[in-house]
Scaffold this motif. Sequence first.
Motif, mmCIF file in Angstrom:
data_model
loop_
_atom_site.group_PDB
_atom_site.id
_atom_site.type_symbol
_atom_site.label_atom_id
_atom_site.label_comp_id
_atom_site.label_asym_id
_atom_site.label_seq_id
_atom_site.Cartn_x
_atom_site.Cartn_y
_atom_site.Cartn_z
ATOM 1 N N TRP A 15 5.409 -1.302 -4.007
ATOM 2 C CA TRP A 15 5.033 -2.701 -3.818
ATOM 3 C C TRP A 15 4.442 -2.984 -2.442
ATOM 4 O O TRP A 15 4.463 -4.105 -1.960
ATOM 5 C CB TRP A 15 6.190 -3.657 -4.167
ATOM 6 N N ALA A 17 1.646 -3.922 0.100
ATOM 7 C CA ALA A 17 0.633 -4.950 -0.156
ATOM 8 C C ALA A 17 -0.429 -4.993 0.925
ATOM 9 O O ALA A 17 -0.153 -4.762 2.103
ATOM 10 C CB ALA A 17 1.302 -6.317 -0.262
ATOM 11 N N ARG A 29 -3.082 -10.946 -2.917
ATOM 12 C CA ARG A 29 -2.644 -9.676 -2.349
ATOM 13 C C ARG A 29 -2.865 -8.554 -3.354
ATOM 14 O O ARG A 29 -2.693 -8.746 -4.553
ATOM 15 C CB ARG A 29 -1.163 -9.739 -1.988
ATOM 16 N N HIS A 31 -1.432 -5.026 -4.523
ATOM 17 C CA HIS A 31 -0.206 -4.232 -4.452
ATOM 18 C C HIS A 31 -0.440 -2.847 -5.035
ATOM 19 O O HIS A 31 -1.146 -2.696 -6.029
ATOM 20 C CB HIS A 31 0.924 -4.896 -5.250
ATOM 21 N N THR A 33 2.015 0.338 -6.424
ATOM 22 C CA THR A 33 3.401 0.675 -6.724
ATOM 23 C C THR A 33 3.492 1.780 -7.754
ATOM 24 O O THR A 33 2.578 1.991 -8.541
ATOM 25 C CB THR A 33 4.198 -0.560 -7.202
#
Length: 103
Positions: A15, A17, A29, A31, A33
């Motif tokens: 996560w 960002a 944003r 991200h 992950t």
Amino acid sequence: MKVIRSKSFTGERAWAALDIANMNGITTRLHWTDQPYKWHVNDGQEVFVVLDGQVRMHYREEGVEREALLEVGDIFYASVGTEHVAHPLGVARILVIEAEGSV
């Protein structure tokens, strides 16, 4: 002026960002992950766009857990009060638009 190549963005942790823009308190944003997030309810509305990978989005409606498989280009809209959690299937890159400071 910015050009962002989302496919080349990676993070050192799940996560991670990259802040793209803040428009009058609404943040955009990117991200990266490879791990699930946590069950949460945002303070406001959220738009969640899968740019790369797949994400299994779990959400609750009237106490019933449901899920949707999100592919590249798919959008998940969480209205105020929507409890949800994202589970990427491998690596995913996700664009999130929400109120600044939201969970």
